[in-house]
Design a protein around this motif. Sequence first.
Motif, short mmCIF file in Angstrom:
data_model
loop_
_atom_site.label_atom_id
_atom_site.label_comp_id
_atom_site.label_asym_id
_atom_site.label_seq_id
_atom_site.Cartn_x
_atom_site.Cartn_y
_atom_site.Cartn_z
N ARG A 59 12.36 -64.37 -70.80
CA ARG A 59 13.41 -64.89 -71.68
C ARG A 59 13.20 -66.36 -71.98
N ASN A 60 13.67 -66.78 -73.14
CA ASN A 60 13.52 -68.17 -73.55
C ASN A 60 14.30 -69.10 -72.62
N ASN A 61 13.69 -70.25 -72.33
CA ASN A 61 14.31 -71.28 -71.47
C ASN A 61 14.65 -70.73 -70.09
N SER A 62 13.75 -69.95 -69.52
CA SER A 62 13.97 -69.41 -68.18
C SER A 62 12.65 -69.40 -67.42
N ARG A 63 12.75 -69.28 -66.09
CA ARG A 63 11.58 -69.22 -65.23
C ARG A 63 11.70 -67.99 -64.33
N LEU A 64 10.70 -67.12 -64.39
CA LEU A 64 10.65 -65.98 -63.49
C LEU A 64 9.87 -66.38 -62.24
N VAL A 65 10.33 -65.93 -61.08
CA VAL A 65 9.68 -66.22 -59.81
C VAL A 65 9.31 -64.88 -59.16
N LEU A 66 8.02 -64.73 -58.80
CA LEU A 66 7.53 -63.45 -58.29
C LEU A 66 6.67 -63.65 -57.05
N ASP A 67 6.61 -62.61 -56.22
CA ASP A 67 5.71 -62.52 -55.08
C ASP A 67 4.86 -61.27 -55.25
N PHE A 68 3.56 -61.37 -54.91
CA PHE A 68 2.68 -60.21 -54.97
C PHE A 68 2.04 -59.96 -53.61
N PHE A 69 2.09 -58.69 -53.16
CA PHE A 69 1.46 -58.27 -51.91
C PHE A 69 0.55 -57.09 -52.24
N THR A 70 -0.69 -57.15 -51.80
CA THR A 70 -1.65 -56.11 -52.17
C THR A 70 -1.23 -54.73 -51.68
N ASN A 71 -0.54 -54.66 -50.55
CA ASN A 71 -0.14 -53.36 -50.01
C ASN A 71 1.27 -52.94 -50.42
N GLU A 72 1.99 -53.83 -51.08
CA GLU A 72 3.38 -53.55 -51.43
C GLU A 72 3.59 -53.50 -52.95
N GLY A 73 3.05 -54.50 -53.65
CA GLY A 73 3.23 -54.56 -55.09
C GLY A 73 3.77 -55.91 -55.53
N LEU A 74 4.19 -55.98 -56.78
CA LEU A 74 4.68 -57.20 -57.40
C LEU A 74 6.21 -57.17 -57.40
N TYR A 75 6.82 -58.21 -56.84
CA TYR A 75 8.27 -58.28 -56.73
C TYR A 75 8.82 -59.43 -57.56
N LEU A 76 9.79 -59.11 -58.40
CA LEU A 76 10.51 -60.14 -59.15
C LEU A 76 11.64 -60.65 -58.25
N LEU A 77 11.52 -61.89 -57.78
CA LEU A 77 12.50 -62.44 -56.85
C LEU A 77 13.75 -62.92 -57.56
N ASP A 78 13.56 -63.60 -58.70
CA ASP A 78 14.73 -64.10 -59.42
C ASP A 78 14.32 -64.73 -60.74
N SER A 79 15.32 -65.05 -61.54
CA SER A 79 15.13 -65.73 -62.82
C SER A 79 16.06 -66.93 -62.85
#
Length: 291
Positions: free
Chosen positions: A142-162
């Motif tokens: 989304r415009n004027n926002s920041r996505l924060v993510l964590d990636f784990f090879t055995n778990e996957g990609l997680y969207l922590l917050d915006s």
Amino acid sequence: MKKIFTVCTILSGLLFFAQEAGKAGELLKNEVSKREIGTTSNKRQDSQNKNSDNPSGYRNSNSQNNTNRRPSNPNYQWNNNYGYAEVFLRIPEQGNFSVELADQLISNNSGKYRFFDLPSGRIPISIYENGYLMYRTTLNVRNNSRLVLDFFTNEGLYLLDSYPLQNGYYGFNNWNDIWNDPYGNSGNIGNINYPNVMDDQTFQQFFSTMKKDAWFDDKKIIFINQQGRHAMFTSDQISILVKDLSFDKNKIALAKSLFSKCVDKQKYFVVGDALDFESSRRDLRDFVSNY
């Protein structure tokens, strides 16, 4: 003996607050097909060709392909306003990872990948290890926002917050905090402003609605878990929810299930006061210590 006890206390505290893959955020689906797993990034391959088979520095050095070269008078775009967004991705594992997002590609061993000047909209993101594709999905930026993510090879990609972007203000004192805060164990937990935790007024509205619409324990638990998919709770709030249930077996089950949604886990002992029996309180303490 006193020194040994102190050391054990410190170690147990560190284990209690340790982060764990898959315990925070929303898991984003891997869109890489079985056929694509192990394929290489075209951008990485182009870079390798440029450094080995193509010493001239051009992607196509053959004279027959000179028609593909950039025009001598490019069409400059000074004010291309397509929106502004950011994506911060962390890979807390040792390895040689590359992340490709929109038209940007970042490769490093630091585990932190920060993308700026991104357009808003649906943007594909691909993750490579040692040049081989291992994960791909689509982010809704989304415009004027920041996505924060964590990636784990055995778990996957997680969207922590915006987080909203306001006048270039990042809203944190340490780069690591932006990833650590959603887990609820950044070290200064008492002063953290959690975007998804309910304020007192919202919680009272939620609790009143639950009391009106859900009369029995099973309905209340469903109602709470549905809200828990999109919000975090404090220990005091969880204690109120647990205490409102009628049967102790349901109380202990809810207390355990909401532990992962608690933003101040170091205060979770207050939830034990909502349980009726000492055996249940002991069960909860054992669960928390082994979590």
